[in-house]
Scaffold this motif. Structure first.
Motif, short mmCIF file in Angstrom:
data_model
loop_
_atom_site.label_atom_id
_atom_site.label_comp_id
_atom_site.label_asym_id
_atom_site.label_seq_id
_atom_site.Cartn_x
_atom_site.Cartn_y
_atom_site.Cartn_z
N GLU A 364 18.74 86.54 -2.98
CA GLU A 364 17.93 86.88 -4.14
C GLU A 364 17.07 85.70 -4.56
N THR A 365 17.60 84.50 -4.34
CA THR A 365 16.91 83.29 -4.78
C THR A 365 16.05 82.72 -3.66
N THR A 366 14.79 82.51 -3.92
CA THR A 366 13.89 81.75 -3.04
C THR A 366 13.43 80.53 -3.83
N VAL A 367 13.51 79.36 -3.21
CA VAL A 367 13.16 78.12 -3.90
C VAL A 367 11.74 77.72 -3.53
N THR A 368 10.94 77.44 -4.55
CA THR A 368 9.57 76.96 -4.33
C THR A 368 9.43 75.55 -4.90
N LEU A 369 9.03 74.62 -4.06
CA LEU A 369 8.67 73.27 -4.50
C LEU A 369 7.16 73.18 -4.58
N LYS A 370 6.67 72.55 -5.61
CA LYS A 370 5.24 72.24 -5.68
C LYS A 370 5.11 70.73 -5.53
N SER A 371 4.99 70.34 -4.27
CA SER A 371 4.85 68.94 -3.84
C SER A 371 6.19 68.22 -3.77
N ALA A 372 6.99 68.26 -4.83
CA ALA A 372 8.25 67.52 -4.84
C ALA A 372 9.24 68.21 -5.77
N LEU A 373 10.50 67.85 -5.63
CA LEU A 373 11.53 68.39 -6.51
C LEU A 373 11.25 67.99 -7.95
N ASN A 374 11.50 68.92 -8.86
CA ASN A 374 11.47 68.63 -10.29
C ASN A 374 12.64 69.38 -10.92
N ALA A 375 12.74 69.34 -12.22
CA ALA A 375 13.89 69.97 -12.89
C ALA A 375 13.97 71.46 -12.59
N GLU A 376 12.82 72.11 -12.54
CA GLU A 376 12.81 73.57 -12.30
C GLU A 376 13.29 73.90 -10.89
N SER A 377 12.75 73.22 -9.88
CA SER A 377 13.15 73.52 -8.49
C SER A 377 14.57 73.03 -8.20
N GLU A 378 14.99 71.97 -8.89
CA GLU A 378 16.39 71.51 -8.76
C GLU A 378 17.34 72.59 -9.26
N GLU A 379 16.99 73.22 -10.37
CA GLU A 379 17.82 74.30 -10.90
C GLU A 379 17.82 75.50 -9.96
N ALA A 380 16.68 75.78 -9.33
CA ALA A 380 16.61 76.88 -8.35
C ALA A 380 17.51 76.58 -7.15
N LEU A 381 17.54 75.31 -6.72
CA LEU A 381 18.45 74.93 -5.63
C LEU A 381 19.90 75.19 -6.01
N ARG A 382 20.25 74.85 -7.26
CA ARG A 382 21.63 75.08 -7.72
C ARG A 382 21.97 76.57 -7.70
N LYS A 383 21.01 77.35 -8.14
CA LYS A 383 21.22 78.80 -8.15
C LYS A 383 21.39 79.32 -6.73
N LEU A 384 20.58 78.82 -5.81
CA LEU A 384 20.70 79.23 -4.41
C LEU A 384 22.05 78.81 -3.83
N ALA A 385 22.48 77.60 -4.12
CA ALA A 385 23.78 77.13 -3.62
C ALA A 385 24.91 78.02 -4.14
N ASP A 386 24.85 78.38 -5.40
CA ASP A 386 25.88 79.26 -5.98
C ASP A 386 25.88 80.61 -5.26
N GLU A 387 24.69 81.12 -4.97
CA GLU A 387 24.61 82.42 -4.30
C GLU A 387 25.16 82.35 -2.88
N LEU A 388 24.82 81.29 -2.17
CA LEU A 388 25.31 81.16 -0.79
C LEU A 388 26.81 80.93 -0.73
N CYS A 389 27.36 80.28 -1.75
CA CYS A 389 28.79 79.94 -1.75
C CYS A 389 29.66 81.04 -2.37
N ARG A 390 29.06 82.11 -2.83
CA ARG A 390 29.80 83.15 -3.55
C ARG A 390 30.98 83.67 -2.74
N ASP A 391 30.83 83.76 -1.43
CA ASP A 391 31.91 84.31 -0.58
C ASP A 391 33.10 83.38 -0.49
N TRP A 392 32.93 82.10 -0.83
CA TRP A 392 34.00 81.13 -0.60
C TRP A 392 34.56 80.55 -1.90
N GLN A 393 34.26 81.21 -3.01
CA GLN A 393 34.75 80.71 -4.29
C GLN A 393 35.80 81.63 -4.88
#
Length: 393
Positions: A364-393
């Protein structure tokens, strides 16, 4: 197995060679431990040689045959596969043993003519299921088209329960070099690199041979396989069905100035912290792309991270995805990370490249960087990690 330690069974001997000069197998696969080109001799009332060898090793191969036969002339050369690393020295063999018959199928002999111009061989043309009596040993020929060439056939010896498997069950690496990773690692890279496109044909073969009693598998590359043969058969069953072998995430990225790389590595740390059982990370511009392909098939989830480049994606990422799709990549969860300074569209392009792949579930989560990581894309990465790890938590 080395030629100096050549006993497979009481009647079957190894006469293959090890190549330590090769750098790229088939001009694309890195082989730092070299390659083995395997050949075998069956000693019986009539002696059969199973396959020839590569161009540079004809003298060594013929000397190995002469040693194990005690100078007795073979009656047959059985050609299971026509790639030149297994067939080049057919002419040298028939010149040394002019009374020997070459055994193959109709497609085998067509290719012998194409490659070597040998049209007047003493030959036996076999069909699927035909047998050849050597004395105590009866050989049954099992056609295996498109694993991975159309003429391929395999051979079962009913006396010693040995399955001569052509290229199937092979691996990268010379037989006289220890492989600390064991058989499966380089066999997996070999399978998905070379045979991976032909999963349906491998499944058909596995059904054909399921009724055979096997104590030993003799491939044309890699070690002679003994012991629990079901281990190897089960891995081939998993690989050819395009099922994940293990739970985990492969991250494949390309990065121009390091910002997409930073995002990929940050995600890897998050996945490890989230109890992901296996995480592998590849820079597809610098790392061995075939190692990355191997892990993409090995694990259940894949993350693709790249930059927008000329309104497309970075070339090495396109090459990586094409390596997956041409091998029928399927049955996986895929996540996308894109980078773009003014018009990010890498995620759209990557999704389109995978649209014909079967049973791909995009996160569900797609991460978009605009040139470099910032607070918004860092939070999107966290959301993506949570989604990918859902099966193992």
């Amino acid at each position: 197995m080395e030629a100096a330690d050549c006993r497979v069974t009481d009647d079957i001997r190894y006469v293959g060679v090890n190549d330590h000069e090769i750098d790229l197998f088939e001009s694309q696969f890195a082989v730092p431990r070299g390659m083995a080109y395997n050949s075998y001799v069956i000693l019986d009332d009539k002696i059969a040689v199973m396959d020839a060898t590569a161009r540079e090793f004809g003298g060594e191969w013929l000397a190995n045959i002469e040693r194990v036969t005690g100078g007795k002339a073979p009656s047959y050369l059985i050609v299971q596969h026509m790639e030149p690393d297994h067939s080049y020295n057919i002419q040298a063999f028939v010149e040394k043993y002019p009374d020997a018959q070459v055994v193959g199928n109709a497609k085998t002999f067509a290719m012998i003519g194409q490659f070597y111009g040998l049209d007047s061989l003493k030959k036996i043309v076999v069909k699927n299921g035909d047998t050849l009596e050597l004395g105590h040993h009866t050989l049954t020929f099992i056609f295996a088209p498109m694993i991975h060439w159309p003429e391929v056939m395999m051979t079962w010896d009913s006396r010693d329960k040995v399955f001569f498997s052509a290229d199937a069950f092979g691996k990268f690496g010379a037989n006289d070099v220890e492989d600390p990773d064991g058989w499966a690692c380089e066999a997996r890279r070999y399978y998905f690199g070379i045979v991976g496109k032909y999963g349906m044909q491998v499944q058909t073969l596995l059904k054909k041979i399921s009724c055979l009693e096997m104590k030993t598998i003799c491939s044309l590359h890699g070690p002679v396989l003994t012991g629990d043969i079901s281990e190897y058969l089960n891995l081939y069953l998993t690989w050819s069905a395009y099922k994940p072998e293990e739970p985990g995430v492969t991250i494949a990225y390309s990065s121009v100035y390091g910002n997409t790389r930073e995002a990929a590595l940050r995600l890897a740390d998050m996945l490890k912290a989230g109890n992901c059982p296996n995480v592998s990370v590849f820079d597809v511009s610098r790392d061995d792309i075939h190692e990355a392909v191997e892990d993409a098939f090995r694990y259940s989830k894949l993350v693709l991270a790249t930059t927008t480049y000329n309104a497309d994606i970075f070339p090495t990422m396109r090459t990586f995805i094409e390596n997956l799709t041409e091998r029928n990549y399927q049955n996986r969860t895929v996540a996308l990370i894109e980078n773009g300074s003014w018009a990010p569209m890498a995620a759209k392009v990557m999704r389109a490249l995978l649209e014909k792949s079967k049973n791909i579930t995009f996160t569900e989560t797609t991460v978009t960087l605009k040139s470099a990581l910032n607070a918004e894309s860092e939070e999107a990465l966290r959301k993506l990690a949570d989604e990918l790890c859902r099966d193992w938590q």
